[in-house]
Motif scaffolding. Structure first.
Motif, PDB file in Angstrom:
ATOM      1  N   ALA A  37      24.141 -17.882 -92.527  1.00 55.03           N
ATOM      2  CA  ALA A  37      25.210 -18.868 -92.366  1.00 55.03           C
ATOM      3  C   ALA A  37      26.503 -18.196 -91.909  1.00 55.03           C
ATOM      4  O   ALA A  37      27.235 -18.733 -91.073  1.00 55.03           O
ATOM      5  CB  ALA A  37      25.424 -19.628 -93.676  1.00 55.03           C
ATOM      6  N   PHE A  49      18.406 -22.074 -94.717  1.00 57.65           N
ATOM      7  CA  PHE A  49      19.220 -20.972 -95.209  1.00 57.65           C
ATOM      8  C   PHE A  49      20.414 -21.509 -95.995  1.00 57.65           C
ATOM      9  O   PHE A  49      21.007 -22.541 -95.648  1.00 57.65           O
ATOM     10  CB  PHE A  49      19.713 -20.114 -94.047  1.00 57.65           C
ATOM     11  CG  PHE A  49      18.610 -19.405 -93.311  1.00 57.65           C
ATOM     12  CD1 PHE A  49      18.053 -18.252 -93.835  1.00 57.65           C
ATOM     13  CD2 PHE A  49      18.116 -19.900 -92.110  1.00 57.65           C
ATOM     14  CE1 PHE A  49      17.029 -17.590 -93.157  1.00 57.65           C
ATOM     15  CE2 PHE A  49      17.104 -19.254 -91.438  1.00 57.65           C
ATOM     16  CZ  PHE A  49      16.554 -18.095 -91.968  1.00 57.65           C
ATOM     17  N   THR A 104      21.708 -24.373 -90.151  1.00 56.48           N
ATOM     18  CA  THR A 104      21.008 -23.331 -90.900  1.00 56.48           C
ATOM     19  C   THR A 104      19.562 -23.697 -91.193  1.00 56.48           C
ATOM     20  O   THR A 104      18.941 -23.062 -92.039  1.00 56.48           O
ATOM     21  CB  THR A 104      21.756 -23.069 -92.218  1.00 56.48           C
ATOM     22  OG1 THR A 104      21.852 -24.302 -92.962  1.00 56.48           O
ATOM     23  CG2 THR A 104      23.148 -22.531 -91.951  1.00 56.48           C
TER      24      THR A 104
END
Length: 888
Positions: free
Chosen positions: A408, A401, A376
């Motif tokens: 995700a 993220f 991520t």
């Protein structure tokens, strides 16, 4: 018979015939069965009555039982109506028989059961044919069996009784058949009138069409009778007009429809595509009379233009999306640059699909490396759709993220994630609450995030955003976003793989090209190398210092681009450098290089094809100012004289490398004024798609002409004038400004072929070194010259000469007319010679042999201000020190 009525008549008649036939057969079979049953009963009754008759036991015990019993048996047979009443003893002797000739004969029959005291009836094949026989035992007063009575009757006699009943049965069947056929004909005639003589295929087709009109047609159909009553309404008409279940048979105006639609339907007039409102629907009404195809009335068709408009809108959306996918295939991936490809994806989707598009890629993907497992942490690569300051992360920022956000989730599931209303969901806000509020304040309301996947590997994420002025994303948009992103992901992966291959090729090429120009005094050098748009090519240049303060200038070109061209270029450059160490003239050097390329072609032609290469080699001597050049299929050099005039010396052109076929190379020799500039270049400088070589040479002449410039300035001017944009082919440019060695730093002596001449020449050299201020290397120089001159006098031929060149180093040259070359070796302890070259190798930095047209030159180079003899040591002591065993 082709009509439905005819087929029904035939079917009914066939059924009646089959039923009558079956009834007749059943009656006959029943009659036969009854006859057989009657025969069994009669034979059993006859045999049993005779066996139980009074006096039969006494007759059996009389001397002549047959004479007593035969008349009684015949009388009883006729009374019972059987074929015979036969009496047998227990041992099978016939006592009575319907055929008197059989009396007294012994028979064998199935009488075991009767002999045991049991009566039975069975059917058997006898002399009279198939018969039914009943067997009854005759018992004495004590119950013992003393004889057997059998009563047979033939099946033929039974069948005769049935045959007497058959005419009655067949007559009854014929009467029934005639009555049934007449009734069937009457029914078929009535059916013929009702079906209008239609055949079964036509009636089936009419039923199917009628059923399709009622239930499958997506257009309302009404049939209205002459009195304005509704005769038929299909499902679509019921839906469009909201008709009651029992609508058929009622007047149209009593069905609860609005007057605007009920009046034209009941009017009976013709109409074409009239628009009328029915509740909230806009209907297109068509009315046609049913005559002459039916009774008086009208057929009404209804079409919902509201839904057609909606369908038209969806079709337009589908068409636009197909067009967008086509445009994406054309506009995304036009370059093999990862960042630009990501920008193209965002640009093609805004504003036709989304208001804002963001593309985030993994850092290894941007570097052209294989992407790791999906993570991520990505770098923002493209943002399109927002101007000025905006709340989204800018391009270049590394974004981490959150594991609970939509990105995700998309990475974990490998599919797109839809956030139809960002105001109603909170998981995407976990990334940055404050930033999420700013995004909402900017009017962004809907989001789709889609993984960029290629070959099963995630390269990054694409985010599609819509504002409050656009409809929110739905599931159909998700499917389209996945399709669009999947196509773009292939282009991103292609760009990534190209970036990796290009980086590898560039690294290889840069490692093979010269990183810097070696120090030398013959020329002042500047160079340029420009890679082609297509990538790495095979152009190269080199500056190689040679003995005698000379320098070799080399420019070459390998056909093609890519790793193979770069690798071949490296091999040729290494070969040129190695051949230069042999101090070969340009023509011989190119001849050896031609043989090498021919061998490369033989080794690689099965998988790569002909290599193809050209080369230009020029050797400049600063002592004489002469330049010697040879070319193998390569453009010749440009010469700029000190006054600024430009010329292109004619260098004899030989075939490209690998195609020489053993032909000799030719050279050009010219004497250049000091300060002249030589420009060596590859064909990419003067040739292009929109310019022929002659025009290129004219442009190069104009760029080189003019006031005196340094080589660096000359390279800049030429590149700016000739290549305003990135070239389509590689370009290598080498500019060298010539220098002359100061005559005061050159010393030459002729040496007679006499050993006694060694000492005077050596002393003269020592004095010249003192004049140059090189007393600290005079000792080693005298030692080297003594050995070289002695060897030339002993083993060489005239003319013998000595030359000293005072440059960056001290160069000692001894020439003679012999072509034999000395070789360095280690002398044995008992050898009286063989140590001279070993001593020279110990004191000189470099030494070697150079062949000339009149013999050879043995030369050595010594570093300045180095190698002085130890204080107080003369030449003899130095020699003895070098001959000491420890020195070896």
């Amino acid at each position: 018979m082709r009509s439905v009525a005819g087929e029904v008549f035939l079917l009914q008649l066939a059924v009646v015939v089959l039923l009558v036939a079956a009834a007749v057969v059943a009656l006959v079979v029943q009659a036969q069965s009854a006859g057989m049953l009657d025969a069994r009963h009669r034979t059993l009754a006859a045999a049993g009555t005779f066996a139980e008759s009074p006096g039969i036991v006494a007759a059996l015990r009389s001397p002549h039982p047959s004479a007593v019993l035969q008349p009684s048996a015949e009388a009883a047979r006729k009374i019972a109506g059987v074929d015979g009443i036969n009496v047998y003893t227990l041992d099978g002797v016939t006592l009575t028989h319907s055929d008197p000739e059989q009396i007294g004969k012994h028979v064998v029959g199935p009488f075991a059961g009767a002999a045991a005291g049991k009566s039975f009836t069975e059917t058997f094949e006898g002399s009279l044919g198939r018969s039914v026989v009943s067997v009854v035992p005759v018992k004495d007063s004590d119950g013992s069996v003393i004889a057997i009575v059998s009563s047979p009757v033939t099946v033929q006699n039974v069948q005769s009784m049935v045959n007497r009943q058959l005419p009655v049965v067949l007559g009854s069947a014929a009467a029934v058949l005639a009555l049934s056929a007449g009734g069937t004909a009457l029914v078929s005639r009535r059916l013929l009138r009702r079906t209008h003589g239609l055949g079964p295929a036509e009636m089936t087709r009419m039923y199917e069409h009628h059923d399709a009109v009622l239930h499958a047609v997506r257009e309302g159909v009404l049939i209205v009778g002459g009195g304005g009553r509704l005769l038929l309404a299909n499902d679509e008409a019921r839906r469009l007009l909201d008709l009651p279940v029992d609508a058929e048979g009622l007047p149209v105006k009593d069905l609860g429809m609005e007057e605007g639609i009920a009046d034209p339907i009941a009017s009976g007039r013709s109409a074409t595509d009239e628009l009328h409102m029915a509740a909230d629907r806009l209907l297109a009404v068509n009315i046609r009379p049913t005559a002459p195809y039916g009774k008086a009335g009208t057929v009404v068709t209804l079409r919902d233009t509201t839904e057609l408009r909606a369908l038209s809108g969806r079709a337009e959306v589908a068409r636009e999306r197909l067009k967008l996918l086509y445009d994406a295939g054309v506009q995304v991936g036009t370059t093999l640059n990862v960042e630009r490809t990501a920008e193209e994806l965002a640009e093609v989707a805004v504003p036709r699909f989304a208001d804002v598009v963001t593309v985030d890629l993994l850092d290894p993907v941007l570097r052209g490396e294989e992407p790791p497992e999906a993570r991520t942490e990505m770098r923002r690569t493209a943002v399109v759709g927002l101007q000025g300051d905006h709340p989204l992360s800018p391009v270049g920022e590394l974004i981490r993220f959150t594991p609970t956000g939509p990105v995700a989730a998309g990475l974990a599931g490998g599919h797109a994630v839809l956030e139809a209303d960002l105001r109603a969901t909170h998981r995407w806000r976990a990334q940055d609450q404050a930033n999420a509020l700013q995004i909402l304040d900017r009017g962004i309301r809907s989001l789709i995030v889609v993984p960029l996947r290629a070959r099963g590997v995630v390269l990054g994420m694409a985010g599609y955003w819509r504002g409050q002025d656009s409809p929110p994303f739905d599931e159909e948009d998700v499917s389209f976003a996945e399709e669009l992103t999947a196509r773009a992901a292939l282009s991103v992966d292609n760009a990534r793989r190209y970036t990796r291959e290009h980086a590898m090729a560039v690294t290889l090429q840069r490692s093979l090209l010269p990183r810097s120009v070696p120090e030398q005094s013959a020329v002042e050098v500047a160079h340029r190398y420009l890679a082609a748009q297509a990538g790495v090519g095979g152009d190269w240049f080199d500056v190689i210092p040679l003995p005698g303060a000379r320098v070799a200038l080399v420019v070459g070109d390998v056909v093609g681009h890519g790793l193979h061209a770069a690798a071949t270029m490296g091999r040729l450059r290494t070969a040129v450098y190695n051949f230069s160490t042999l101090d070969l003239p340009p023509d011989e050097l190119l001849s050896h290089l031609d043989e090498l390329v021919a061998h490369i072609d033989i080794d690689e032609q099965e998988w790569q094809g002909i290599t193809g290469a050209t080369c230009l080699c020029a050797i400049y001597d600063p002592v004489s100012g002469q330049v010697t050049a040879a070319t193998a299929g390569h453009p010749g050099p440009a010469l700029v004289r000190p006054d600024g005039t430009v010329s292109f010396p004619e260098v004899p052109v030989s075939p490209p490398l690998g195609l020489g076929a053993g032909l000799p190379m030719e050279t050009m020799t010219a004497t250049l004024p000091e300060g002249s500039r030589l420009a060596l270049f590859t064909d990419g400088l003067i040739e292009s798609r929109d310019r022929d070589p002659d025009a290129g040479l004219a442009a190069l002449r104009a760029a080189l002409a003019g006031p005196a410039r340094t080589p660096e300035e000359t390279c800049t001017v030429v590149i700016d004038a000739m290549l305003p944009t990135r070239p389509s082919d590689d370009v290598a440019l080498l500019v060298a400004r010539t220098r002359r060695l100061d005559p005061a730093r050159i010393a030459e002596w002729d040496v007679p072929l006499d050993p006694a001449a060694v000492s005077p020449v050596r002393n003269a050299c020592a004095r010249r070194l003192a004049d140059w201020g090189l007393e600290d290397i005079a000792f080693t120089t005298e030692l080297i010259l003594s050995e070289l001159i002695t060897n030339a006098i002993r083993y060489g031929t005239e003319p013998i000469g000595v030359r000293l060149l005072y440059d960056r180093s001290l160069i000692c040259e001894v020439s003679d007319g012999s072509s034999t070359s000395p070789h360095l070796r280690r002398a044995e302890a008992t050898d009286e010679d063989g140590r001279g070259l070993f001593l020279i190798a110990q004191f000189a930095e470099r030494w070697g042999t150079r062949y000339t047209a009149r013999g050879k030159i043995i030369w050595s180079e010594q570093a300045l201000h180095d190698g002085a003899a130890p204080p107080g040591m003369d030449l003899g002591e130095a020699l003895l020190a070098e001959w000491d065993d420890e020195a070896y």
